[in-house]
Design an enzyme around this catalytic site. Structure first.
Site: not given
Ligand code: IPM
Ligand code: MN
Ligand code: NAD
Length: 360
Positions: A144, A194, A227, A251, A255
């Site tokens: 990032y 990784k 993984d 990140d 999710d």
């Molecule tokens: C999150 C989002 C952000 C990230 C994006 C919007 C840049 O996906 O907060 O999880 O990748 O950190």
């Molecule tokens: Mn995210």
């Protein structure tokens, strides 16, 4: 009569942002205001217009003046989401969200993943083993950092290079916080990396992790390739306590983790530099596919507000918000993503009403 002097009010800057960001943040603010009216916390909420509309109208993503105000005049930021199809390369989103994370040095991105009702999970194991763990995502470095270049642009020889950075300083402080969090709670700490394919960066992560693990002999710890860990998160999620990892891996894993505890509508997060500043937001994005339909689940935003309150010592108010979300879930006051038919505003009003009622 003059008001008795008490502790100063908690000053919260509210940035709804784009898409469903303002829709869910509005409901989180309703819950916060209800907690304040019920005398559970002393809060001062101030709205900021930043997001795509503001950027397209003024050219400002996050000016130095706004940044200073957010840094100096507020205790915490409640954030919605950013990302808008009218800004295809997402520059305002990067400046705002990644900019605040880095410039306020919010080095821990805590993403708690707790299954609040077994039927919310798509996993069979969820009925018998509770899912309750946290991801500690490094929030200032990794891929990032935005360092890179394009060579031979537009030719068949075009090459894009994106560099990933890990400093001992940044890795050490996030890993240490993960162990500090785990130790008093008796949790296992798992490193997700990784190192087999990316030896420079993740070799450093492994070395630092091993050093800090040795300082905490009473804390169970392990290192996992990301993984295989992703498979384990689906197969035996109940075994995890704290997963500490890099920015990008965190990140993705967060999710994945959100999905096994009910989806994006139920996953909150806290970007923090403990004792200095914090930005609290749902893990999800601006969801342009459902904006304006009333289908956005505001619970992740309400739970993010609860994290904000708890980090600032307002435990009673935090308990009230979390309890109200649990009560809404139990009574079927739910948006369509989790099997209900209520709208964003109906869920938010119910939660605020519950908080105001003083019920646990
Ligand atoms: C999150 C989002 C952000 C990230 C994006 C919007 C840049 O996906 O907060 O999880 O990748 O950190
Ligand atoms: Mn995210
Ligand atoms: P997203 O999280 O916005 O949406 C993914 C899916 O989840 C969509 O189908 C959406 O409808 C659903 N969803 C998300 N939140 C929900 C909620 N509260 N209730 C019900 N359903 C919900 O991810 P995306 O589609 O990849 O990204 C959309 C935009 O958001 C992009 O511009 C992206 O960069 C941005 N984004 C911002 C943040 C942030 O501000 N923290 C986080 C992730 C993505």
């Amino acid at each position: 009569m003059a008001r008795a002097a008490g502790p100063p009010a908690l000053r919260i800057a509210v940035i709804g942002g784009d898409g469903i960001g303002p829709e869910v943040t509005r409901e989180a603010c309703r819950a916060l205001n209800a907690a304040a009216s019920a005398g559970l916390a002393d809060l001062e909420l101030t709205a900021f217009p930043h997001g795509a509309d503001h950027y397209l109208a003024t050219g400002e993503t996050l000016s130095p003046a706004t940044f200073s105000t957010l840094r100096d005049d507020f205790d915490a930021i409640l954030f919605g989401a950013v990302g808008d199809p009218r800004v295809p390369d997402g520059e305002h989103a990067r400046d705002l969200l990644l900019g605040l994370r880095v410039r306020l040095d919010l080095f821990i991105n805590r993403r708690p993943l707790r299954l609040r009702a077994p039927e919310l999970s798509p996993l069979k194991s969820a009925a018998s083993a509770p899912i309750d763990f946290e991801i500690f995502r490094e929030n200032t470095e990794g891929l990032y950092v935005g360092v890179g270049r394009i060579e031979n642009a537009g030719t068949p020889e075009e090459v894009a290079v994106s560099e990933s950075v890990a400093s001992r300083f940044a890795v050490e402080r996030i890993v240490r916080r993960a162990f500090e969090h785990a130790a008093p709670r008796g949790l296992r700490v798992t490193l997700a990396d990784k190192a087999n394919a990316v030896p420079h960066m993740f070799g450093l992560w492994r070395r630092v992790f091993s050093e800090i693990a040795a300082e905490y002999p009473g804390v169970a710890s392990e290192m996992r390739y990301v993984d295989a860990l992703a498979m384990e998160m689906i197969r035996v999620p109940a075994r995890f306590g704290v997963i500490v990892t890099s920015n990008l891996l965190g990140d993705i894993l967060s999710d994945l983790g959100a999905e096994i505890v009910g989806g994006p509508g139920l996953a909150p997060s806290a970007n923090v530099n403990p004792g200095v500043h914090g930005l609290y937001e749902p893990v999800h994005g601006s969801a342009p596919d459902i904006v304006g339909t009333g289908r956005a689940n505001p619970m992740a935003a309400v739970l993010s507000a609860a994290l904000l309150l708890r980090d600032h010592g307002a435990d009673e108010a935090a308990d009230a918000l979390e309890g109200a979300v649990d009560a809404a879930l139990a009574r079927g006051v739910r948006t369509p993503d989790i099997g209900g038919s209520a709208t964003t505003a109906e869920v938010g009003a119910w939660i605020a009403g519950r908080v105001a009622s003083g019920a646990p």
